[in-house]
Write a protein that holds these residues in place. Structure first.
Motif, short mmCIF file in Angstrom:
data_model
loop_
_atom_site.label_atom_id
_atom_site.label_comp_id
_atom_site.label_asym_id
_atom_site.label_seq_id
_atom_site.Cartn_x
_atom_site.Cartn_y
_atom_site.Cartn_z
N ILE A 170 57.85 17.53 31.50
CA ILE A 170 57.36 17.70 30.12
C ILE A 170 57.13 16.34 29.46
CG2 ILE A 170 57.89 18.63 27.83
CD1 ILE A 170 59.53 20.80 29.23
N GLY A 171 58.04 15.40 29.72
CA GLY A 171 57.90 14.07 29.14
C GLY A 171 56.68 13.32 29.63
N SER A 172 56.18 13.67 30.81
CA SER A 172 55.01 12.98 31.37
C SER A 172 53.68 13.59 30.94
CB SER A 172 55.09 12.98 32.90
OG SER A 172 54.93 14.30 33.42
N VAL A 229 49.33 18.00 22.10
CA VAL A 229 50.19 17.66 23.25
C VAL A 229 51.65 17.78 22.86
CG1 VAL A 229 50.88 15.82 24.82
CG2 VAL A 229 48.46 16.19 24.34
N ASN A 230 52.03 17.25 21.70
CA ASN A 230 53.42 17.38 21.24
C ASN A 230 53.81 18.83 21.04
OD1 ASN A 230 53.75 14.34 19.21
ND2 ASN A 230 54.32 14.75 21.31
N ALA A 231 52.87 19.63 20.52
CA ALA A 231 53.15 21.06 20.32
C ALA A 231 53.39 21.76 21.65
CB ALA A 231 52.00 21.72 19.56
N VAL A 232 52.61 21.43 22.66
CA VAL A 232 52.79 22.00 23.99
C VAL A 232 54.15 21.60 24.55
CG1 VAL A 232 51.97 21.97 26.38
CG2 VAL A 232 50.32 22.14 24.50
N GLN A 233 54.54 20.33 24.36
CA GLN A 233 55.85 19.87 24.81
C GLN A 233 56.97 20.64 24.12
OE1 GLN A 233 55.03 15.53 24.02
NE2 GLN A 233 55.88 15.28 26.08
N LEU A 234 56.81 20.86 22.81
CA LEU A 234 57.81 21.59 22.05
C LEU A 234 57.97 23.02 22.57
CD1 LEU A 234 59.69 21.89 19.56
CD2 LEU A 234 57.65 22.50 18.23
N LEU A 269 57.04 24.33 25.52
CA LEU A 269 57.55 24.37 26.89
C LEU A 269 59.05 24.11 26.93
CD1 LEU A 269 54.76 22.50 28.93
CD2 LEU A 269 55.34 24.93 29.01
N SER A 270 59.50 23.16 26.13
CA SER A 270 60.93 22.84 26.09
C SER A 270 61.74 24.04 25.62
CB SER A 270 61.17 21.64 25.18
OG SER A 270 62.55 21.31 25.15
N ILE A 271 61.28 24.70 24.57
CA ILE A 271 61.98 25.87 24.04
C ILE A 271 62.02 26.99 25.07
CG2 ILE A 271 61.87 27.71 22.31
CD1 ILE A 271 60.85 25.62 20.32
N LEU A 272 60.90 27.24 25.75
CA LEU A 272 60.84 28.31 26.76
C LEU A 272 61.74 28.01 27.95
CD1 LEU A 272 57.00 29.11 26.78
CD2 LEU A 272 58.84 30.47 25.76
N ILE A 273 61.71 26.77 28.42
CA ILE A 273 62.46 26.40 29.63
C ILE A 273 63.96 26.40 29.38
CG2 ILE A 273 62.96 24.46 31.16
CD1 ILE A 273 59.91 23.89 31.13
N TRP A 274 64.39 25.92 28.21
CA TRP A 274 65.81 25.79 27.95
C TRP A 274 66.49 27.13 27.66
CZ3 TRP A 274 69.39 22.04 28.46
CH2 TRP A 274 68.94 20.74 28.71
#
Length: 437
Positions: free
Chosen positions: A348-350, A389-394, A396-401
């Protein structure tokens, strides 16, 4: 399996990281790169006025004033980032001299002279070319700073100095002590210059560019960048701060940012995605490993302790600080969080690097201060896609965690019960005794 891996990391990686953090040369590079931050910010600011005529029209009075005074507007850049390698040499020489308890003015002078001997080219009218005084001479600056101070140290150790009587003033005595040291150091770098130019037919900075080309080029590769983000999360997972890698990565990202700014200044397009601004805004979005998902689900948790950890971690996470959640949940050394933090967090960070590499988002020309998520990313390139891009990261992080935090929540409640000093039955007996002191 995990315990063996953990023992391996503690036995081999932790001591190595500790040595890297304390190694004087790497420490000098890290401090030099940190000192360059104001120059990077100011140099980036110089590009903003040039973009205004494109937004409001070149015929506007403000645009006309900007276009007329561009030479003045670029002065901070020309004396700052365009001379970056000069300042890096001075800071590295200073930091090494301070670590070795050597004469700081002497070491700084020798370091700067040594660097200039390697990189200076003279123009036809007798002027000095700035070609290698900026980011192109960065590795040469490190070399000159290191070797000059090490030679200075060696000369002092071997007593290659001129000793003056005690009656001679101290500042005069130091000047004479420097004569043999100066001859040795300048002679060494003069030989290096002659060999490179007359034998190898190339300037010394180009030699270093060729040597470090694979390392530098790999940071413009999104696959290598994804691996780097995973590596940073991995060492942080074992309690080692990723800043131990900054002496290796910071010179490259700083060089790339300077080249992006120079490209835009010349009317071209920025091409390097690995730069300090995006690294903070996208690579470490809400902190290393993109841990905002963990913070979110801790906030939503029914467990009071986890909920409190989420509350304490939320505001810092908005500014890229995730130590509260790393050590509060904890994520560090927690096997349940290895996959979302190290593997998924690295990927996600990349995403920002991938977006810039694929042309979805513009590359960076600015390193903003810590102004919070979304805004920081937008300021790096003034591209609305940065918010996407930041929104997608946000998301994805919420879904994965989610599944990992929910699983941990169940065991967390059990752990709290196990760590109680006395059982519920014993507590009831004590209450019945009604002991008052």
């Amino acid at each position: 399996m995990y315990s063996k891996f953990e023992n391996f990391m503690k036995k081999y990686l932790a001591p190595l990281a500790d040595k890297m953090d304390k190694e004087v040369h790497l420490s000098a590079v890290k401090k030099a790169m940190v000192a360059m931050t104001p120059l990077l910010i100011i140099g980036s600011f110089c590009l903003i006025p040039e973009a205004i005529p494109n937004m409001i029209g070149k015929n506007h009075v403000i645009s006309q004033w900007i276009l007329t005074n561009l030479d003045i507007i670029y002065i901070p850049y020309n004396v700052g980032m365009a001379l970056m390698s000069v300042y890096v040499t001075v800071i590295i020489a200073y930091q090494l001299a301070n670590s070795y308890k050597l004469d700081i003015p002497g070491c700084v002078t020798m370091g700067l002279v040594s660097f200039l001997m390697l990189v200076v080219e003279f123009t036809e009218d007798g002027g000095i070319s700035k070609t290698y005084l900026g980011p192109k001479g960065l590795f040469c600056a490190m070399f000159a700073g290191f070797i000059a101070v090490e030679l200075f140290r060696w000369c002092k150790k071997k007593n290659f100095t001129i000793k003056m009587p005690d009656t001679v003033p101290d500042f005069v005595s130091r000047s004479f002590e420097m004569i043999p040291i100066s001859v040795i150091i300048i002679g060494f770098f003069l030989i290096v210059r002659i060999v490179c130019v007359n034998v190898l037919n190339t300037m010394p900075p180009l030699i270093f560019t060729a040597i470090f080309a694979p390392l530098v080029g790999s940071m413009d590769n999104p696959i290598a960048y994804t691996f780097l983000k995973m590596l940073q999360a991995l060492i942080f997972f074992f309690g080692i701060h990723p800043s131990v890698l900054s002496p290796i990565t910071s010179p490259i990202s700083t060089q790339f940012l300077a080249e992006n700014i120079a490209a835009v200044q010349a009317g071209h397009v920025a091409t390097h995605f690995y730069a300090p601004g995006p690294e903070s805004a996208f690579g470490n979005f809400t902190g290393s490993g993109v841990t905002i998902g963990c913070v979110f689900w801790c906030l939503m948790s029914k467990n009071k302790a986890l909920k409190q950890v989420g509350r304490l971690s939320f505001i810092p996470a908005l500014f890229g600080i995730n130590e509260p959640i790393l050590f509060g949940a904890p994520i560090v050394l927690n096997p349940m969080f290895f996959i979302p933090f190290v593997i998924c967090g690295g990927i996600i960070g990349s995403l920002g690097g991938w977006a810039m590499y694929l042309g979805i988002m513009k590359c960076s020309t600015f390193t903003p201060p810590y102004v919070g998520v979304f805004l920081e990313g937008f300021l790096t390139n003034m591209d609305p896609m940065s918010i996407v891009v930041n929104a997608v990261q946000l998301i994805l992080s919420i879904l994965i965690w989610y599944p990992f935090v929910k699983s941990y929540e169940k065991t967390y409640g059990n752990k709290e019960e196990e760590t109680n000093a006395i059982s519920a039955e014993d507590a009831a007996i004590l209450d019945d005794l009604d002991l008052d002191f």
